[in-house]
Each structure stands twice: as structure tokens, then as C-alpha cells.
Design an enzyme around this catalytic site. Structure first.
Site, PDB file in Angstrom:
ATOM      1  N   HIS A  17       0.149  -7.003  -1.898  1.00  0.00           N
ATOM      2  CA  HIS A  17      -0.938  -7.248  -0.945  1.00  0.00           C
ATOM      3  C   HIS A  17      -1.133  -8.761  -0.823  1.00  0.00           C
ATOM      4  O   HIS A  17      -1.221  -9.469  -1.833  1.00  0.00           O
ATOM      5  CB  HIS A  17      -2.248  -6.633  -1.447  1.00  0.00           C
ATOM      6  CG  HIS A  17      -2.301  -5.139  -1.373  1.00  0.00           C
ATOM      7  ND1 HIS A  17      -1.303  -4.363  -0.813  1.00  0.00           N
ATOM      8  CD2 HIS A  17      -3.260  -4.263  -1.776  1.00  0.00           C
ATOM      9  CE1 HIS A  17      -1.653  -3.077  -0.890  1.00  0.00           C
ATOM     10  NE2 HIS A  17      -2.826  -2.999  -1.476  1.00  0.00           N
ATOM     11  N   GLY A  19       2.823   9.648  -9.473  1.00  0.00           N
ATOM     12  CA  GLY A  19       2.478   8.922  -8.245  1.00  0.00           C
ATOM     13  C   GLY A  19       3.005   7.495  -8.263  1.00  0.00           C
ATOM     14  O   GLY A  19       3.688   7.069  -9.202  1.00  0.00           O
ATOM     15  N   ARG A  37       1.763  20.981  -8.391  1.00  0.00           N
ATOM     16  CA  ARG A  37       2.203  21.725  -7.197  1.00  0.00           C
ATOM     17  C   ARG A  37       3.711  21.934  -7.182  1.00  0.00           C
ATOM     18  O   ARG A  37       4.204  22.883  -6.618  1.00  0.00           O
ATOM     19  CB  ARG A  37       1.761  20.993  -5.922  1.00  0.00           C
ATOM     20  CG  ARG A  37       0.279  21.175  -5.622  1.00  0.00           C
ATOM     21  CD  ARG A  37      -0.081  20.632  -4.258  1.00  0.00           C
ATOM     22  NE  ARG A  37      -0.168  19.191  -4.272  1.00  0.00           N
ATOM     23  CZ  ARG A  37      -1.283  18.500  -4.466  1.00  0.00           C
ATOM     24  NH1 ARG A  37      -2.425  19.131  -4.676  1.00  0.00           N
ATOM     25  NH2 ARG A  37      -1.297  17.186  -4.481  1.00  0.00           N
ATOM     26  N   VAL A  66       1.356   4.647  -8.616  1.00  0.00           N
ATOM     27  CA  VAL A  66       0.817   3.859  -9.729  1.00  0.00           C
ATOM     28  C   VAL A  66       1.271   4.455 -11.059  1.00  0.00           C
ATOM     29  O   VAL A  66       1.668   3.734 -11.981  1.00  0.00           O
ATOM     30  CB  VAL A  66      -0.731   3.801  -9.669  1.00  0.00           C
ATOM     31  CG1 VAL A  66      -1.289   3.052 -10.865  1.00  0.00           C
ATOM     32  CG2 VAL A  66      -1.200   3.148  -8.365  1.00  0.00           C
ATOM     33  N   GLN A  97      -2.018  -5.649   3.768  1.00  0.00           N
ATOM     34  CA  GLN A  97      -1.816  -4.733   2.644  1.00  0.00           C
ATOM     35  C   GLN A  97      -0.590  -3.839   2.811  1.00  0.00           C
ATOM     36  O   GLN A  97      -0.398  -3.216   3.858  1.00  0.00           O
ATOM     37  CB  GLN A  97      -3.067  -3.865   2.481  1.00  0.00           C
ATOM     38  CG  GLN A  97      -4.297  -4.706   2.218  1.00  0.00           C
ATOM     39  CD  GLN A  97      -5.562  -3.892   1.978  1.00  0.00           C
ATOM     40  OE1 GLN A  97      -6.627  -4.327   2.346  1.00  0.00           O
ATOM     41  NE2 GLN A  97      -5.449  -2.729   1.350  1.00  0.00           N
ATOM     42  N   ARG A 108      -3.544  -3.002   7.212  1.00  0.00           N
ATOM     43  CA  ARG A 108      -2.305  -2.441   6.633  1.00  0.00           C
ATOM     44  C   ARG A 108      -1.116  -2.997   7.415  1.00  0.00           C
ATOM     45  O   ARG A 108      -1.145  -3.009   8.656  1.00  0.00           O
ATOM     46  CB  ARG A 108      -2.346  -0.916   6.767  1.00  0.00           C
ATOM     47  CG  ARG A 108      -1.206  -0.202   6.079  1.00  0.00           C
ATOM     48  CD  ARG A 108      -1.359  -0.102   4.593  1.00  0.00           C
ATOM     49  NE  ARG A 108      -2.521   0.671   4.202  1.00  0.00           N
ATOM     50  CZ  ARG A 108      -3.021   0.669   2.968  1.00  0.00           C
ATOM     51  NH1 ARG A 108      -2.473  -0.066   2.015  1.00  0.00           N
ATOM     52  NH2 ARG A 108      -4.092   1.386   2.671  1.00  0.00           N
ATOM     53  N   CYS A 128      -7.081  -2.859  -5.662  1.00  0.00           N
ATOM     54  CA  CYS A 128      -5.860  -3.677  -5.714  1.00  0.00           C
ATOM     55  C   CYS A 128      -5.904  -4.884  -4.774  1.00  0.00           C
ATOM     56  O   CYS A 128      -5.188  -5.862  -4.973  1.00  0.00           O
ATOM     57  CB  CYS A 128      -4.660  -2.816  -5.367  1.00  0.00           C
ATOM     58  SG  CYS A 128      -4.903  -1.785  -3.920  1.00  0.00           S
ATOM     59  N   ARG A 141     -16.267   2.536 -10.071  1.00  0.00           N
ATOM     60  CA  ARG A 141     -16.235   1.062 -10.116  1.00  0.00           C
ATOM     61  C   ARG A 141     -17.611   0.426  -9.940  1.00  0.00           C
ATOM     62  O   ARG A 141     -17.904  -0.589 -10.553  1.00  0.00           O
ATOM     63  CB  ARG A 141     -15.290   0.527  -9.040  1.00  0.00           C
ATOM     64  CG  ARG A 141     -13.831   0.806  -9.317  1.00  0.00           C
ATOM     65  CD  ARG A 141     -13.003   0.293  -8.163  1.00  0.00           C
ATOM     66  NE  ARG A 141     -11.619   0.702  -8.257  1.00  0.00           N
ATOM     67  CZ  ARG A 141     -10.833   0.859  -7.195  1.00  0.00           C
ATOM     68  NH1 ARG A 141     -11.294   0.624  -5.973  1.00  0.00           N
ATOM     69  NH2 ARG A 141      -9.580   1.215  -7.349  1.00  0.00           N
ATOM     70  N   GLY A 174       0.119   0.858  -1.174  1.00  0.00           N
ATOM     71  CA  GLY A 174      -1.298   0.895  -1.534  1.00  0.00           C
ATOM     72  C   GLY A 174      -1.967   2.179  -1.095  1.00  0.00           C
ATOM     73  O   GLY A 174      -3.017   2.549  -1.606  1.00  0.00           O
ATOM     74  N   ASN A 216       0.376  -4.874  -5.695  1.00  0.00           N
ATOM     75  CA  ASN A 216      -0.741  -3.922  -5.762  1.00  0.00           C
ATOM     76  C   ASN A 216      -0.528  -2.834  -6.796  1.00  0.00           C
ATOM     77  O   ASN A 216      -1.487  -2.316  -7.369  1.00  0.00           O
ATOM     78  CB  ASN A 216      -0.968  -3.274  -4.384  1.00  0.00           C
ATOM     79  CG  ASN A 216       0.303  -2.693  -3.798  1.00  0.00           C
ATOM     80  OD1 ASN A 216       1.255  -3.426  -3.553  1.00  0.00           O
ATOM     81  ND2 ASN A 216       0.340  -1.391  -3.586  1.00  0.00           N
TER      82      ASN A 216
HETATM   83  N1  LIG Z   1      -1.357   2.558  -4.740  1.00  0.00           N
HETATM   84  C1  LIG Z   1      -2.027   1.499  -5.100  1.00  0.00           C
HETATM   85  O1  LIG Z   1      -1.650   0.355  -4.792  1.00  0.00           O
HETATM   86  C2  LIG Z   1      -3.291   1.635  -5.899  1.00  0.00           C
HETATM   87  C3  LIG Z   1      -3.900   0.466  -6.377  1.00  0.00           C
HETATM   88  C4  LIG Z   1      -5.093   0.562  -7.103  1.00  0.00           C
HETATM   89  C5  LIG Z   1      -5.618   1.798  -7.363  1.00  0.00           C
HETATM   90  N2  LIG Z   1      -5.008   2.918  -6.878  1.00  0.00           N
HETATM   91  C6  LIG Z   1      -5.601   4.216  -7.208  1.00  0.00           C
HETATM   92  O2  LIG Z   1      -4.703   4.866  -8.114  1.00  0.00           O
HETATM   93  C7  LIG Z   1      -4.748   6.273  -7.894  1.00  0.00           C
HETATM   94  C8  LIG Z   1      -3.341   6.780  -7.605  1.00  0.00           C
HETATM   95  O3  LIG Z   1      -2.845   6.173  -6.426  1.00  0.00           O
HETATM   96  P1  LIG Z   1      -1.315   6.327  -5.985  1.00  0.00           P
HETATM   97  O4  LIG Z   1      -1.127   5.347  -4.906  1.00  0.00           O
HETATM   98  O5  LIG Z   1      -0.438   6.296  -7.184  1.00  0.00           O
HETATM   99  O6  LIG Z   1      -1.319   7.814  -5.363  1.00  0.00           O
HETATM  100  P2  LIG Z   1      -0.064   8.787  -5.125  1.00  0.00           P
HETATM  101  O7  LIG Z   1       1.199   8.027  -5.037  1.00  0.00           O
HETATM  102  O8  LIG Z   1      -0.457   9.631  -3.969  1.00  0.00           O
HETATM  103  O9  LIG Z   1      -0.030   9.672  -6.447  1.00  0.00           O
HETATM  104  C9  LIG Z   1      -1.062  10.576  -6.763  1.00  0.00           C
HETATM  105  C10 LIG Z   1      -0.804  11.191  -8.127  1.00  0.00           C
HETATM  106  O10 LIG Z   1      -1.888  12.069  -8.432  1.00  0.00           O
HETATM  107  C11 LIG Z   1      -1.349  13.381  -8.679  1.00  0.00           C
HETATM  108  N3  LIG Z   1      -2.319  14.391  -8.261  1.00  0.00           N
HETATM  109  C12 LIG Z   1      -2.651  14.768  -7.004  1.00  0.00           C
HETATM  110  N4  LIG Z   1      -3.593  15.737  -7.040  1.00  0.00           N
HETATM  111  C13 LIG Z   1      -3.835  15.993  -8.353  1.00  0.00           C
HETATM  112  C14 LIG Z   1      -4.695  16.887  -9.046  1.00  0.00           C
HETATM  113  N5  LIG Z   1      -5.513  17.726  -8.399  1.00  0.00           N
HETATM  114  N6  LIG Z   1      -4.692  16.867 -10.399  1.00  0.00           N
HETATM  115  C15 LIG Z   1      -3.878  16.012 -11.084  1.00  0.00           C
HETATM  116  N7  LIG Z   1      -3.041  15.139 -10.482  1.00  0.00           N
HETATM  117  C16 LIG Z   1      -3.034  15.127  -9.131  1.00  0.00           C
HETATM  118  C17 LIG Z   1      -0.050  13.427  -7.903  1.00  0.00           C
HETATM  119  O11 LIG Z   1       0.778  14.454  -8.423  1.00  0.00           O
HETATM  120  P3  LIG Z   1       1.996  15.100  -7.574  1.00  0.00           P
HETATM  121  O12 LIG Z   1       3.180  14.197  -7.830  1.00  0.00           O
HETATM  122  O13 LIG Z   1       2.156  16.439  -8.165  1.00  0.00           O
HETATM  123  O14 LIG Z   1       1.579  15.103  -6.123  1.00  0.00           O
HETATM  124  C18 LIG Z   1       0.473  12.030  -8.190  1.00  0.00           C
HETATM  125  O15 LIG Z   1       1.000  11.963  -9.501  1.00  0.00           O
HETATM  126  C19 LIG Z   1      -5.753   6.495  -6.741  1.00  0.00           C
HETATM  127  O16 LIG Z   1      -7.015   6.762  -7.307  1.00  0.00           O
HETATM  128  C20 LIG Z   1      -5.769   5.159  -6.034  1.00  0.00           C
HETATM  129  O17 LIG Z   1      -6.980   4.913  -5.365  1.00  0.00           O
HETATM  130  C21 LIG Z   1      -3.862   2.865  -6.169  1.00  0.00           C
END
Ligand SMILES: NC(=O)c1ccc[n+]([C@@H]2O[C@H](COP(=O)([O-])OP(=O)(O)OC[C@H]3O[C@@H](n4cnc5c(N)ncnc54)[C@H](OP(=O)(O)O)[C@@H]3O)[C@@H](O)[C@H]2O)c1
Length: 351
Positions: free
Chosen positions: A252, A15, A42, A17, A157, A245, A130, A101, A161, A321
Site C-alpha cells: 500500500h 488466507g 468449506r 494474511v 492500495q 484501490r 494495513c 481496534r 488488501g 500490507n
Molecule cells: N489483506 C490484508 O492486507 C489485510 C491487512 C490487515 C488486516 N487484514 C485482516 O486480516 C483478516 C484476513 O484477511 P485476508 O486478506 O487474509 O482474507 P482472505 O484472504 O479472504 O482469507 C480469509 C481467511 O479466513 C478464513 N475463513 C473464512 N470464513 C471463516 C470462518 N467462518 N471461520 C474460520 N475461518 C474462516 C478463510 O478460510 P478458507 O480458505 O477456507 O476460505 C481464509 O483462511 C481480515 O480480518 C482482514 O480485515 C487483512
């Protein structure tokens, strides 16, 4: 730091992050003996680590339970399922989701601000939202010196994010919009359908980040308020937030107004901020933007100025972020565990 190499799991490694986190483990020379990255499973996917591709299959609970440390960067649901079980099995777990959290038994940690919240017997640790992280770092010293009684915040933001689905949708919309040409008048655009965000984001701003509650506050607004109080250990502090957003990619930005318990001049505030670890302060007419903060590890602040009264300060804060708002903070927590010698190889300890 102990030389022992660790087995490191990353759930959500593919993903937004997760990919940053894997790159940081390499760049910061975290002592990874074996990297175990996982995805949703998947599609066939992999991550690049130390110049080679490592497969990232669907989650394997037994493989995770044998790790020394696991970073959860996937979703609240996945963290709720895996976090407590892994911690109970003796694995250090650093969770970037919102799942734990606000759990009073789970430390919510930004190392520069409240490393003292870490406990040797609390193996599940949460990383903060974030959006609030930038302000929590930028104004920590102001809170320490003059106690913030009230914070009012407007956020701007970035799309990353909201994860990779939102970013892909933004790129699709933006590519179509940027091919527009003006005939001398500002075009009135129709609003395309959006799946990943509540409205179309290209050439737009959306005053909704997360679901609204019955009082009209969005999920992000509630998180920023509650988490800032927890990280600063300021349960009575008033926090008002409008989370928005905007069509930027990463970084952010926050416009903040802080009401303090006692007067603090802008110049004294800046002197305190200049000494704050993890913060870079711009002064005079200079200021950070999401573009200047993108890819940077430190929080950036500027436009520090007096507010409407001698007890009010206004400031502008920007942080990446995906880095300080998520992946970097998690790696810094893990580095702190190493420094304290709480994190080591469980296999080596068993002999
Ligand atoms: N983005 C930010 O700025 C940010 C900041 C702070 C905290 N966060 C938190 O960090 C986490 C990830 O955010 P992100 O923005 O990186 O999300 P993302 O880009 O949508 O990535 C999600 C990741 O989780 C995997 N995933 C989805 N369903 C799953 C499952 N059932 N079992 C195992 N892995 C699974 C996805 O795999 P695939 O590649 O196979 O889909 C991908 O690697 C979230 O909890 C979010 O709230 C995000």
C-alpha cells in the site's frame, strides 16, 4: 526468550494474511511446539509449515482454547465470536480484524510505535489497519518531535488488501486485458462485472475501499483516521483521507501531507526518520514503490520535502500490507510478549 515451545493457533491460516503469518512464524523461529491452523472448513485445505503439510480444518473452539496464543486473521465476525472467549480462557489473542481496534479496553499496537500500550491483563490485542501502519511508523518520530496537528492522506492500495477472492478476480481480469493489442490508438475498454470489489480493478482505480457512511467517507477512510489517532495517542489530530484501490498486487502506498505544531525542515525530518526503527528511508531522487516494498519487512519512505508552509511536510510511504500491515506486525507483538515473559506455555506452567 524462553525456550518453552508454544501451542499456536491461526484462524484464517489459508488466507492472504494467514499464509504469510505461518511462513513468518517459521522464518522468524517463533517457538512453535505445535501449530493449529484453521480455515472456514468449506474445502479441504492445509498450510505448509517447516516442510510439511498441516491440515487446516474448520474452527474447533476447544482446540483453540487449549492454545497459548491464537492469531485471528479471518474476518470481523469470526474475531467477534472467538476473541473475547479465548482471552477470557487465558489465551493471548492477536487479532488482525477491525472488530476490536477502537475498543478502549483493547490495546491497538504497532510495537515500534506504542508497545507501551500493552498490558499484562489485556490478553486480546488488536493489530492496526494495513493502510495507516506505514504512516504510523514512518512519521512517528516527526510526531514526537513537532506534533502532527493535521494529516492529509491519499492512499494507493493493493488488491491483496481485499483478500484472496479480490486477488483471484484481479488476476482473471488482468489476464484477459493483457492480451489486448493496440492498433495505434488507446483502446476504450468495457467494464467487466466485479463481485469482490465495487468495480473492475484491472486497468482501473477505484476511489472506494469499504462502505460509504452518510457523510460520504468510506470504511477504510474512517479506520485510517481513527486508528492513527489511537496509535499516536493524538485524539485531537485532524485526519483527512481519500482511500483508493489500485491494480497492484501487494504494497500500500500513501501520499501524505503533515501539518506540524512547529516548523521542521525536510532535512531535520529525514535525520529523524533515518533513526526510526522499522523504517528505510530513500533520499534524493530515489523512492520506494509497491514493487520495491513487496515482500519487505520494513516500512519504506521517500520524497520527504517541504510543503506549502514551514509547518508542512510532504512524504511518500509504502509498506507491504500483508507483512508490516498485518502478519508481521502480529508476530512482532507476540515476540514482544515473549520478551516480556508474559507469554509462555500454559501446560508447562501447570506442570
Ligand atoms: N489483506 C490484508 O492486507 C489485510 C491487512 C490487515 C488486516 N487484514 C485482516 O486480516 C483478516 C484476513 O484477511 P485476508 O486478506 O487474509 O482474507 P482472505 O484472504 O479472504 O482469507 C480469509 C481467511 O479466513 C478464513 N475463513 C473464512 N470464513 C471463516 C470462518 N467462518 N471461520 C474460520 N475461518 C474462516 C478463510 O478460510 P478458507 O480458505 O477456507 O476460505 C481464509 O483462511 C481480515 O480480518 C482482514 O480485515 C487483512
Amino acid at each position: 526468550m524462553p525456550r518453552t515451545e508454544l501451542i499456536v493457533g491461526v484462524v484464517g491460516a489459508t488466507g492472504m494474511v494467514g499464509r504469510e503469518l505461518v511462513a513468518l512464524l517459521e522464518r522468524r523461529r517463533f517457538p512453535v511446539g505445535e501449530l493449529r491452523p484453521f480455515s472456514s472448513g468449506r474445502a479441504k485445505s492445509s498450510v505448509l509449515f517447516r516442510g510439511r503439510r498441516v491440515n487446516a480444518p474448520g474452527v474447533d473452539a476447544a482446540s483453540l482454547a487449549a492454545c497459548d496464543i491464537v492469531f485471528l486473521v479471518s474476518s470481523d465476525e469470526v474475531s467477534l465470536e472467538l476473541g473475547p472467549k479465548l482471552a477470557k480462557a487465558g489465551v493471548w489473542v492477536i487479532d488482525d480484524s477491525a472488530a476490536f481496534r477502537m475498543d478502549p479496553k483493547v490495546p491497538l499496537v504497532i510495537p515500534e510505535v506504542n508497545a507501551s500500550a500493552l498490558r499484562k491483563d489485556r490478553r486480546l490485542i488488536a493489530g492496526p489497519n494495513c493502510t495507516m501502519t506505514g504512516l504510523a511508523v514512518a512519521a512517528a518520530a516527526l510526531h514526537g518531535a513537532a506534533k502532527v496537528k493535521e494529516a492529509r492522506i491519499a492512499s494507493y492500495q493493493a488488491v491483496s488488501g481485499a483478500g484472496k477472492a479480490a486477488l483471484n478476480e484481479f488476476f482473471g481480469q488482468a489476464t484477459r486485458r493483457l492480451s489486448l493489442h493496440s492498433d495505434g490508438r488507446a483502446p476504450v475498454l468495457s467494464e467487466p462485472k466485479s463481485k469482490a470489489l465495487p468495480r473492475a480493478i484491472a486497468t482501473n482505480v477505484i476511489p472506494q475501499v469499504g462502505r460509504f457512511d452518510e457523510h460520504g467517507h468510506s470504511g477504510e477512510e474512517r479506520k485510517v483516521a481513527a486508528e492513527l489517532r489511537k496509535v499516536w495517542n493524538a485524539p485531537a489530530m485532524k485526519v483527512s483521507v481519500t482511500a483508493v484501490r489500485v491494480p497492484t498486487i501487494r504494497g500500500h502506498a500513501l501520499a501524505c501531507w503533515l501539518t506540524l505544531a512547529k516548523p521542521l525542515s525536510a532535512s531535520k525530518a529525514m535525520a529523524l526518520m533515518k533513526r526510526t526503527p522499522g523504517l528505510r528511508l530513500s533520499t534524493g531522487a530515489d523512492y520506494p514503490t509497491p514493487l520495491s516494498a513487496a515482500g519487505r519487512e520494513h516500512v519504506m519512505a521517500g520524497r520527504v520535502r517541504a510543503g506549502a508552509t514551514s509547518r508542512e511536510l510532504a512524504l511518500w510511504v509504502v509498506s507491504d500490507n500483508l507483512l508490516k500491515g498485518a502478519a508481521l506486525n502480529s508476530v512482532q507483538v507476540a515476540e514482544e510478549l515473549l520478551r516480556r515473559r508474559w507469554l509462555g506455555s500454559r501446560a508447562a506452567a501447570r506442570g
